[in-house]
Design a protein around this motif. Structure first.
Motif, PDB file in Angstrom:
ATOM      1  N   CYS B  11       0.854  -1.181   0.000  1.00 34.69           N
ATOM      2  CA  CYS B  11       0.000   0.000   0.000  1.00 34.69           C
ATOM      3  C   CYS B  11       0.897   1.240   0.000  1.00 34.69           C
ATOM      4  N   VAL B  13      -0.142   4.320   0.894  1.00 30.75           N
ATOM      5  CA  VAL B  13      -0.611   5.330   1.851  1.00 30.75           C
ATOM      6  C   VAL B  13       0.419   5.500   2.970  1.00 30.75           C
ATOM      7  N   CYS B  16       0.402   3.610   6.209  1.00 29.85           N
ATOM      8  CA  CYS B  16       0.448   2.142   6.116  1.00 29.85           C
ATOM      9  C   CYS B  16       1.873   1.617   6.050  1.00 29.85           C
ATOM     10  N   CYS B 124      -5.948  -2.744   0.346  1.00 31.21           N
ATOM     11  CA  CYS B 124      -4.995  -2.798   1.453  1.00 31.21           C
ATOM     12  C   CYS B 124      -5.678  -3.410   2.676  1.00 31.21           C
ATOM     13  N   CYS B 127      -5.600  -0.235   5.647  1.00 28.43           N
ATOM     14  CA  CYS B 127      -6.433   0.978   5.584  1.00 28.43           C
ATOM     15  C   CYS B 127      -7.678   0.786   4.736  1.00 28.43           C
TER      16      CYS B 127
END
Ligand SMILES: [Zn+2]
Lengths: 214, 147
Positions: B11, B13, B16, B124, B127
């Motif tokens: 992921c 993000v 994460c 993911c 998240c």
């Protein structure tokens, strides 16, 4: 001549018309392919490897990575994963049925792979785009640091990355290479045909503090 | 997107990065296609120690593909010797030992490099963000607040 990265972010600049122009110009293709071979010679690959292509565009470099050693690609054929911020450019790569995997991604947002994924990374004429922040929320320094930190982590120990780019000036050259050093890379700048209009800058990066010998 | 790539992709993000459950991403509503490619045994031998085998097995199961063996093969299992006369030998008497890709290598090649997710999503586990896949290309562009 105005530089494309001074006007629009790459996803807007490389719209369908520009992407097509870029990919079909035989002069650009020739320059791109010679820079890819130059970058490959600096990577010192001796066997089929997993390679990240940052700003892979329409796959001009990727097609070379997929070639075998007997076709002139050192250590090839390699398996590559390319990412680019322009969906029009990727569209052309899809049409050409390039062998590598393609992702729509912004290098300035990071490199989303687990640690030690790649044997090597290559980038041709792309990372100068990282110096342009497109919104007030992000800075060029932040984009460079996310990119180099992510790239560093995604490479195996002892791996190399070669990024050919077009720095706007000396200051930008320093900004890019010092961002790479801060991320942990051993970094060297190599210039072919310096001082001419054909000058080409290669940022040669090593992981694990190895000395540069090429 | 090849299953090989999914065995390395995490992921993107920011929050994460430190979470173990941001790898592997989980396919959702995927449409698969076999895209044939030339087998590259040297590449397979190179990548084998870097694969997360358990996660690859999990992915294969999530996609409803035939299960993988519980443990990864050894690099030496990817080639086998075959006795045959070289093509140039018209007598057929000069038999040589040739190294050829084994069935294990061909199966691994099929899973990693020929099985592609053409459309769907990658989700993911941490998240819940879903990355769309269209025409085999995953979209990893994030809105600024997730970077
Ligand atoms: Zn996540």
């Amino acid at each position: 001549m105005s530089r494309p990265e001074d006007n629009l972010p790459p996803d807007l600049f490389y719209n369908d018309t520009e992407s097509h122009k870029y990919t079909t110009s035989s002069r650009i293709q020739k320059i791109q392919s010679s820079m890819t071979y130059r970058a490959l010679s600096l990577l010192h690959l001796t066997s089929p490897s997993l390679i990240l292509d940052i700003g892979c565009g329409s796959g001009l470099s990727g097609e070379i990575l997929s070639n075998s050693a007997s076709e002139g690609t050192p250590g090839g054929p390699h398996i590559w994963i390319g990412f680019d911020i322009s969906s029009s450019m990727l569209g052309i790569a899809i049409e050409k049925e390039v062998e590598g995997d393609l992702m729509l991604a912004d290098a300035g947002q990071g490199v989303p792979f687990r640690p030690g994924t790649f044997d090597a990374a290559i980038s041709i004429s792309a990372i100068q785009w990282l110096c342009n922040a497109e919104t007030s929320e992000e800075s060029a320094a932040g984009r460079l640091s996310r990119f180099f930190n992510g790239l560093y982590a995604s490479l195996r120990r002892g791996a190399r990355a070669v990024c050919q780019f077009y720095p706007k000036n000396e200051q930008q050259k320093t900004m890019v290479s010092s961002a790479a050093v801060r991320a942990g890379f051993g970094a060297g700048l190599l210039e072919d045909d310096p001082g001419t209009k054909n000058a080409k800058t290669y940022l040669v990066l090593t992981v694990g503090g190895g000395d540069l010998d090429g | 997107m090849k299953l090989l790539t999914l065995n390395f992709l995490t992921c993107a993000v920011k929050t994460c990065k430190t979470s173990a459950s941001s790898f592997p991403l989980h396919p959702r509503d995927s449409e698969l296609e076999i895209v044939e490619a030339e087998i590259n045994v040297q590449f397979l031998q190179n990548i084998l120690p870097r694969l997360m085998w358990e996660e690859l097995g999990g992915l294969v199961n999530e996609l409803g593909l035939p299960s993988l063996p519980p443990t990864a093969p050894l690099p030496s299992a990817l080639v086998e010797s075959k006795l045959q006369a070289p093509e140039s030998d018209t007598t057929g008497l000069n038999i040589e030992k040739l190294e050829v890709p084994s069935q294990v290598a061909r199966d691994l090649h099929r899973v990693l490099l020929e099985t592609c997710i053409m459309s769907g999503g990658l989700v993911c586990g941490n998240c819940g963000h879903e990355y769309k896949v269209l025409e085999g290309v995953a979209n990893f562009l994030l809105p600024a607040h997730l970077v």
